[in-house]
Scaffold this motif. Structure first.
Motif, mmCIF file in Angstrom:
data_model
loop_
_atom_site.group_PDB
_atom_site.id
_atom_site.type_symbol
_atom_site.label_atom_id
_atom_site.label_comp_id
_atom_site.label_asym_id
_atom_site.label_seq_id
_atom_site.Cartn_x
_atom_site.Cartn_y
_atom_site.Cartn_z
ATOM 1 N N ASP A 197 -18.102 12.245 2.324
ATOM 2 C CA ASP A 197 -17.461 11.977 1.031
ATOM 3 C C ASP A 197 -17.233 13.266 0.242
ATOM 4 O O ASP A 197 -17.311 13.262 -0.981
ATOM 5 N N PHE A 198 -16.919 14.373 0.917
ATOM 6 C CA PHE A 198 -16.841 15.652 0.220
ATOM 7 C C PHE A 198 -15.760 15.654 -0.857
ATOM 8 O O PHE A 198 -15.968 16.194 -1.946
ATOM 9 N N ALA A 199 -14.618 15.050 -0.610
ATOM 10 C CA ALA A 199 -13.552 15.031 -1.619
ATOM 11 C C ALA A 199 -14.018 14.314 -2.881
ATOM 12 O O ALA A 199 -13.728 14.759 -4.002
ATOM 13 N N VAL A 200 -14.753 13.230 -2.716
ATOM 14 C CA VAL A 200 -15.294 12.494 -3.864
ATOM 15 C C VAL A 200 -16.326 13.368 -4.576
ATOM 16 O O VAL A 200 -16.326 13.491 -5.799
ATOM 17 N N TYR A 201 -17.216 13.975 -3.794
ATOM 18 C CA TYR A 201 -18.233 14.868 -4.351
ATOM 19 C C TYR A 201 -17.575 15.980 -5.165
ATOM 20 O O TYR A 201 -17.957 16.256 -6.300
ATOM 21 N N PHE A 202 -16.561 16.626 -4.596
ATOM 22 C CA PHE A 202 -15.899 17.754 -5.248
ATOM 23 C C PHE A 202 -15.233 17.309 -6.554
ATOM 24 O O PHE A 202 -15.339 17.980 -7.578
ATOM 25 N N HIS A 203 -14.559 16.179 -6.528
ATOM 26 C CA HIS A 203 -13.927 15.638 -7.728
ATOM 27 C C HIS A 203 -14.967 15.415 -8.830
ATOM 28 O O HIS A 203 -14.750 15.787 -9.994
ATOM 29 N N HIS A 204 -16.080 14.823 -8.473
ATOM 30 C CA HIS A 204 -17.141 14.577 -9.453
ATOM 31 C C HIS A 204 -17.698 15.882 -10.013
ATOM 32 O O HIS A 204 -17.976 15.962 -11.216
ATOM 33 N N LEU A 205 -17.841 16.881 -9.159
ATOM 34 C CA LEU A 205 -18.352 18.160 -9.644
ATOM 35 C C LEU A 205 -17.395 18.777 -10.660
ATOM 36 O O LEU A 205 -17.823 19.232 -11.725
ATOM 37 N N ILE A 206 -16.111 18.788 -10.355
ATOM 38 C CA ILE A 206 -15.131 19.358 -11.298
ATOM 39 C C ILE A 206 -15.174 18.591 -12.621
ATOM 40 O O ILE A 206 -15.181 19.192 -13.706
ATOM 41 N N GLN A 207 -15.244 17.273 -12.561
ATOM 42 C CA GLN A 207 -15.317 16.472 -13.788
ATOM 43 C C GLN A 207 -16.600 16.764 -14.565
ATOM 44 O O GLN A 207 -16.590 16.827 -15.798
#
Length: 187
Positions: free
Chosen positions: A120-130
């Motif tokens: 789920d890296f894309a989801v993880y990355f999105h959450h980190l940026i947010q």
């Protein structure tokens, strides 16, 4: 902002991470304020990399920019694009990685979470940026007067996605005049 995020997106407690990022950003600004000695802060960013294993705090002052500009002008052709790069690239700033000790625990957690989020890296990355954007929004709210003329943004070092993330975050975090000045560098 966090209302749109699941508490446990990509298996990570983003409410907790965001709270830790908020506290670290406020702590870094307070620590920086105590060492500026009359220098004029104009930019702050939170920065990660494409692997999303850490977050760093970066800042610059008009005086540090002027010093860097002058030293580079001695050896480089100072085109408007290069001057804009020096002004807005955290790698060129006087306070890149400032207060790293305040982010050490968060970064240990992020390193483990990033490695565990392969599926789920894309989801993880999105959450980190947010979470990073939210932390800077909180910083602006907590230090409104001190940061009134300071441009805040999120970036990704050496990444093709950096420009889109910077544009999104600068518009969310700043009044339109600051955002427009920042975005002029993109043409």
């Amino acid at each position: 902002m966090l209302a749109s995020l699941d508490r446990k997106g990509a298996g990570v407690d983003w409410i907790a991470i965001t709270g830790e990022l908020r506290a670290a950003a406020v702590g870094a600004v307070d620590m920086l304020s105590s060492v500026l000695e009359g220098r004029h802060l104009y930019a702050i960013c939170l920065q990660t990399a494409d692997d999303a294993m850490s977050v760093g705090f970066c800042a610059n002052t008009e005086e540090s920019y002027a010093d860097k500009h002058a030293s580079e002008a001695k050896i480089e052709n100072m085109s408007p694009d290069y001057a804009a790069y020096l002004r807005w690239a955290p790698a060129e700033w006087g306070y890149e990685g400032f207060g790293d000790d305040l982010f050490a625990d968060i970064n240990r957690d992020l390193t483990a979470a990033s490695a565990a989020s392969e599926n789920d890296f894309a989801v993880y990355f999105h959450h980190l940026i947010q979470a990073m954007i939210d932390a800077l929004a909180h910083l602006r709210a907590e230090r409104t007067q001190a940061l009134e003329a300071v441009t805040l943004f999120v970036t990704i070092s050496d990444s093709e996605a950096a420009q889109a993330v910077e544009r999104q975050s600068v518009h969310q975090l700043n009044r339109s005049t600051l955002a427009a000045e920042f975005c002029q560098r993109f043409g």
